[in-house]
Scaffold this active site. Structure first.
Site, short mmCIF file in Angstrom:
data_model
loop_
_atom_site.label_atom_id
_atom_site.label_comp_id
_atom_site.label_asym_id
_atom_site.label_seq_id
_atom_site.Cartn_x
_atom_site.Cartn_y
_atom_site.Cartn_z
CG ASN A 188 -1.66 1.29 1.40
OD1 ASN A 188 -1.77 2.07 0.46
ND2 ASN A 188 -2.18 1.54 2.60
CD1 TRP A 189 3.50 0.84 -2.78
CD2 TRP A 189 3.49 1.88 -4.77
NE1 TRP A 189 4.15 0.02 -3.68
CE2 TRP A 189 4.16 0.64 -4.91
CE3 TRP A 189 3.35 2.69 -5.90
CZ2 TRP A 189 4.69 0.21 -6.13
CZ3 TRP A 189 3.89 2.27 -7.10
CH2 TRP A 189 4.55 1.04 -7.21
CE LYS A 190 0.42 3.53 4.80
NZ LYS A 190 0.21 3.69 6.21
CG HIS B 295 -5.81 1.90 5.15
ND1 HIS B 295 -5.37 2.86 6.03
CD2 HIS B 295 -4.77 1.06 4.94
CE1 HIS B 295 -4.09 2.60 6.34
NE2 HIS B 295 -3.71 1.53 5.69
CD GLU C 85 -2.88 5.63 6.64
OE1 GLU C 85 -2.88 5.73 5.39
OE2 GLU C 85 -1.92 5.15 7.27
CD GLU D 159 -3.56 -2.66 7.32
OE1 GLU D 159 -2.47 -2.94 6.83
OE2 GLU D 159 -4.14 -1.59 7.11
N GLY E 29 2.21 2.41 10.69
CA GLY E 29 3.12 3.54 10.51
C GLY E 29 3.78 4.00 11.79
CB SER F 155 5.12 -1.41 12.01
OG SER F 155 4.62 -0.09 12.16
N GLY G 88 2.77 -1.12 4.30
CA GLY G 88 2.77 0.30 3.98
C GLY G 88 4.18 0.80 3.71
N GLY G 89 4.77 1.47 4.68
CA GLY G 89 6.07 2.12 4.51
C GLY G 89 7.14 1.22 3.88
C1 PEP Z 1 -0.84 0.17 5.91
O1 PEP Z 1 -0.88 1.35 5.59
O2 PEP Z 1 -1.73 -0.61 5.53
C2 PEP Z 1 0.27 -0.28 6.73
C3 PEP Z 1 0.25 -1.49 7.21
O3 PEP Z 1 1.27 0.64 6.96
P1 PEP Z 1 2.70 0.36 7.66
O4 PEP Z 1 3.21 -0.95 7.10
O5 PEP Z 1 3.54 1.52 7.25
O6 PEP Z 1 2.46 0.28 9.11
#
Ligand code: PEP
Length: 251
Positions: free
Chosen positions: A9-11, A94, A96, A166, A172, A211, A232-233
């Site tokens: 997930n590149w956000k 999600h 966010e 999640e 994040g 994470s 994500g990141g």
């Molecule tokens: C996400 O945005 O779905 C996610 C899991 O982010 P991160 O891996 O950065 O915690």
């Protein structure tokens, strides 16, 4: 036997150039078998990514999908449009979107329903906040998020969907759920689904997100009910993302 799945997930990140480089590097290092891989770039990069991924096994996804088919929905992108541009996946719910943009369980369910209707595979995100975990509400919150979707789309829809657990406190933040903490909730989700349909519960993939990195991925993916990750990141660096993909493959 559930095939592991790892989705990036590149956000809201990237430029034309960085997207091209990242996809080049992912394609160059992709294992041939044993794991499915997907990427969800921002909408504007979807045509570029579709062209670059053509002929590869990497699944293209969107980070959301509209709850309507067309019309006066400024800022939204429909499931049919995403399909037309080569998407196979769409993240819905999600945290966010839920927390920063006020998406309710009902709206998430409507988005999920549209994805299913148009043959896009929704990745339904569920998870509790830190306060909810600390006050013992984790299972209740996850159950409510799941039930809202299944009440609308039905348990059978999960044969064409993926769930991502999640925990909001792990997204994040660099603070990951332990494999045992994650497994406990994955097991709860699967058991709750099994109460409605054992076969669907046994085959649906439940990803962990929050994470995940190259160091903690193997421990998480070794758990019996964790079928891969929503990343994500760490999905923005090809070598880290590929290490996570490899960790899913080994299990
Ligand atoms: C996400 O945005 O779905 C996610 C899991 O982010 P991160 O891996 O950065 O915690």
């Amino acid at each position: 036997m559930r095939q592991p799945l790892v989705v990036g997930n590149w956000k809201m990140n990237g430029t034309r150039e960085s997207v091209r480089e990242l996809l080049d590097d992912i394609l160059a290092g992709l294992p041939e078998r044993g794991v499915e891989v997907g990427v969800c770039p921002p909408y504007v990069f979807i045509p570029q990514a579709a062209a670059q991924l053509a002929g590869s096994s990497v699944l293209l996804g969107a980070q959301n999908v509209a709850d309507q088919d067309q019309g006066a929905c400024t800022g939204e992108v429909s499931a049919a449009m995403l399909k037309e541009f080569g998407c196979a996946l769409a993240i819905v719910g999600h945290s966010e979107r839920r927390l920063l943009y006020g998406e309710t369980d009902a709206l998430v369910a409507a988005r999920y329903q549209k994805a299913i209707e148009h043959g896009l595979c929704p990745i339904l995100c569920v998870g509790e906040t830190l306060e909810q975990r600390e006050t013992g509400q984790t299972f209740q919150v996850v159950a409510q998020q799941l039930d809202a979707v299944l009440g609308r789309a039905g348990i059978d829809s999960l044969t064409r969907a993926v769930i991502a657990y999640e925990p909001v406190w792990a997204i994040g933040t660099g603070r990951t759920a332990t494999p045992e903490q994650a497994q406990e909730v994955h097991d709860y989700i699967r058991q709750r689904l099994a109460a409605q349909d054992k076969d669907v519960a046994a085959q649906v993939r439940i990803l962990y997100g929050g994470s995940v990195n190259a160091e903690n991925a193997s421990g998480l993916f070794a758990m019996p009910d964790i079928d891969g990750g929503l990343i994500g990141g760490a999905s923005l660096k090809a070598e880290v993302f590929l290490a996570i993909v490899q960790a899913a493959r080994k299990c």
